[in-house]
Motif scaffolding. Structure first.
Motif, PDB file in Angstrom:
ATOM      1  N   ARG A   1       0.986  -1.166  -0.611  1.00  0.00           N
ATOM      2  CA  ARG A   1       0.065   0.213   0.274  1.00  0.00           C
ATOM      3  C   ARG A   1       0.853   1.037  -0.173  1.00  0.00           C
ATOM      4  NH1 ARG A   1      -5.234   1.604  -1.387  1.00  0.00           N
ATOM      5  NH2 ARG A   1      -5.949   3.160  -0.999  1.00  0.00           N
ATOM      6  N   VAL A   2       2.154   1.318   0.516  1.00  0.00           N
ATOM      7  CA  VAL A   2       3.176   2.340   0.903  1.00  0.00           C
ATOM      8  C   VAL A   2       3.317   2.959  -0.205  1.00  0.00           C
ATOM      9  CG1 VAL A   2       5.296   2.972   1.537  1.00  0.00           C
ATOM     10  CG2 VAL A   2       3.491   1.833   2.912  1.00  0.00           C
ATOM     11  N   ILE A   3       3.766   1.590  -1.556  1.00  0.00           N
ATOM     12  CA  ILE A   3       4.649   1.964  -2.270  1.00  0.00           C
ATOM     13  C   ILE A   3       2.884   2.310  -3.583  1.00  0.00           C
ATOM     14  CG2 ILE A   3       4.989   0.940  -4.694  1.00  0.00           C
ATOM     15  CD1 ILE A   3       6.854  -1.339  -3.236  1.00  0.00           C
ATOM     16  N   TYR A   4       1.741   2.391  -3.607  1.00  0.00           N
ATOM     17  CA  TYR A   4       0.890   2.473  -4.449  1.00  0.00           C
ATOM     18  C   TYR A   4       0.145   2.867  -3.568  1.00  0.00           C
ATOM     19  CZ  TYR A   4      -3.636   3.248  -5.678  1.00  0.00           C
ATOM     20  OH  TYR A   4      -5.117   3.289  -5.986  1.00  0.00           O
ATOM     21  N   ASN A   5       0.444   4.882  -2.481  1.00  0.00           N
ATOM     22  CA  ASN A   5       0.339   5.639  -2.178  1.00  0.00           C
ATOM     23  C   ASN A   5       1.209   6.831  -2.344  1.00  0.00           C
ATOM     24  OD1 ASN A   5      -2.114   5.218  -1.280  1.00  0.00           O
ATOM     25  ND2 ASN A   5      -1.107   4.643   1.021  1.00  0.00           N
ATOM     26  N   GLU A   6       2.596   5.764  -3.058  1.00  0.00           N
ATOM     27  CA  GLU A   6       3.389   6.650  -3.147  1.00  0.00           C
ATOM     28  C   GLU A   6       3.705   6.766  -5.163  1.00  0.00           C
ATOM     29  OE1 GLU A   6       7.034   4.568  -2.160  1.00  0.00           O
ATOM     30  OE2 GLU A   6       7.262   5.786  -0.224  1.00  0.00           O
TER      31      GLU A   6
ATOM     32  N   GLN B   1       1.981   5.496 -16.583  1.00  0.00           N
ATOM     33  CA  GLN B   1       2.126   5.597 -15.469  1.00  0.00           C
ATOM     34  C   GLN B   1       0.219   4.780 -14.377  1.00  0.00           C
ATOM     35  OE1 GLN B   1       2.966   9.677 -14.205  1.00  0.00           O
ATOM     36  NE2 GLN B   1       4.203   8.714 -12.939  1.00  0.00           N
ATOM     37  N   CYS B   2      -1.022   5.919 -15.387  1.00  0.00           N
ATOM     38  CA  CYS B   2      -1.883   5.045 -14.635  1.00  0.00           C
ATOM     39  C   CYS B   2      -2.625   3.691 -15.708  1.00  0.00           C
ATOM     40  CB  CYS B   2      -3.201   6.612 -15.469  1.00  0.00           C
ATOM     41  SG  CYS B   2      -3.127   7.710 -14.608  1.00  0.00           S
ATOM     42  N   VAL B   3      -2.372   3.590 -16.769  1.00  0.00           N
ATOM     43  CA  VAL B   3      -1.895   2.004 -17.169  1.00  0.00           C
ATOM     44  C   VAL B   3      -1.246   1.064 -16.435  1.00  0.00           C
ATOM     45  CG1 VAL B   3      -1.741   0.733 -18.865  1.00  0.00           C
ATOM     46  CG2 VAL B   3      -2.512   3.022 -19.561  1.00  0.00           C
ATOM     47  N   LYS B   4       0.271   1.411 -15.360  1.00  0.00           N
ATOM     48  CA  LYS B   4       1.115   0.876 -14.820  1.00  0.00           C
ATOM     49  C   LYS B   4      -0.197  -0.012 -13.898  1.00  0.00           C
ATOM     50  CE  LYS B   4       4.885   0.239 -12.175  1.00  0.00           C
ATOM     51  NZ  LYS B   4       6.334   1.104 -12.213  1.00  0.00           N
TER      52      LYS B   4
END
Length: 225
Positions: free
Chosen positions: A2-7, A62-65
């Motif tokens: 979750r931390v990675i996702y938020n970053e 970035q959004c597609v990723k």
């Protein structure tokens, strides 16, 4: 995880804010080029559009990723989907600012607009409107400010009215401009009106991110989930 996702989500938001700031600068520069004959500003807008395009591509990637790897849901999904739309809309605003700057640059050292009081007044009013709108964009996006978004939506009618007034200029029997200026007046007014429309689209996406509601042109109160 979750931390990675938020970053990653924050990195996308930061890029979108940089894009909005770039477009804000471009709109101001296009106005100076058109109304003041500032060719340094025109060149800066024309040359700077590639940086806005590059940011759009980076945001889309970035959004597609994020969609492929993180499978966001609820509010997070809204943010990603809205960001995809926002990046394309803001990039188009950069293109329109570039078109205005190119029009002024092509006409130089003459003006793209006839030198009469009525024409100058209408286009100066449109320029002032868009300068205010441009300044609102970065703040509206960074703060997800729905109050500001509602104001952008509500105010757009003013620009629409000015656009309609520009038609009267070229249809008037008293028109004294050249044929090229007639073309430039019609097209430039359209570019400016479309900048307002895209600002409204941006405001609607901000409201969508916060509330999940896709507002019409008429403002209303929006509540967060």
């Amino acid at each position: 995880m979750r931390v990675i996702y938020n970053e990653e989500l924050k990195a996308v938001a930061d890029d979108l804010e940089r894009m909005a700031n770039g477009v804000c600068t471009a709109i101001h520069g296009a106005g100076r080029a058109l109304m003041d004959g500032d060719m340094d500003a025109a060149k800066s807008v024309i040359d700077g559009d590639s940086a806005i395009d590059a940011l759009e591509k980076q945001i889309l990637d970035q959004c597609v990723k994020l969609l492929a790897q993180q499978s966001p849901v609820a509010t997070d999904l809204r943010v990603v989907v809205a960001t995809l739309r926002l990046a394309s809309t803001i990039e188009r605003m950069g293109d329109l600012a570039q078109h205005i700057a190119q029009t002024a640059h092509r006409a130089y050292p003459a003006s793209a607009l006839p030198d009469d009081t009525k024409t100058r007044h209408i286009f100066e009013s449109m320029r002032e409107f868009l300068d205010v709108t441009a300044d609102r964009l970065p703040e509206m996006l960074s703060d997800r400010d729905t109050t500001l978004a509602q104001q952008v939506i509500a105010d757009d009618n003013k620009l629409d009215e000015l656009h309609q007034e520009s038609f009267a200029l070229v249809l008037d029997d008293a028109w004294k401009g050249t044929k090229q200026q007639l073309i430039d007046v019609v097209l430039t007014a359209r570019f400016m009106e479309r900048l307002g429309d895209h600002a409204v689209s941006t405001a609607r996406q901000v409201v969508y991110i916060v509330s999940g509601f896709d507002p019409s042109k008429e403002p209303r109160d929006f509540d967060e989930d």
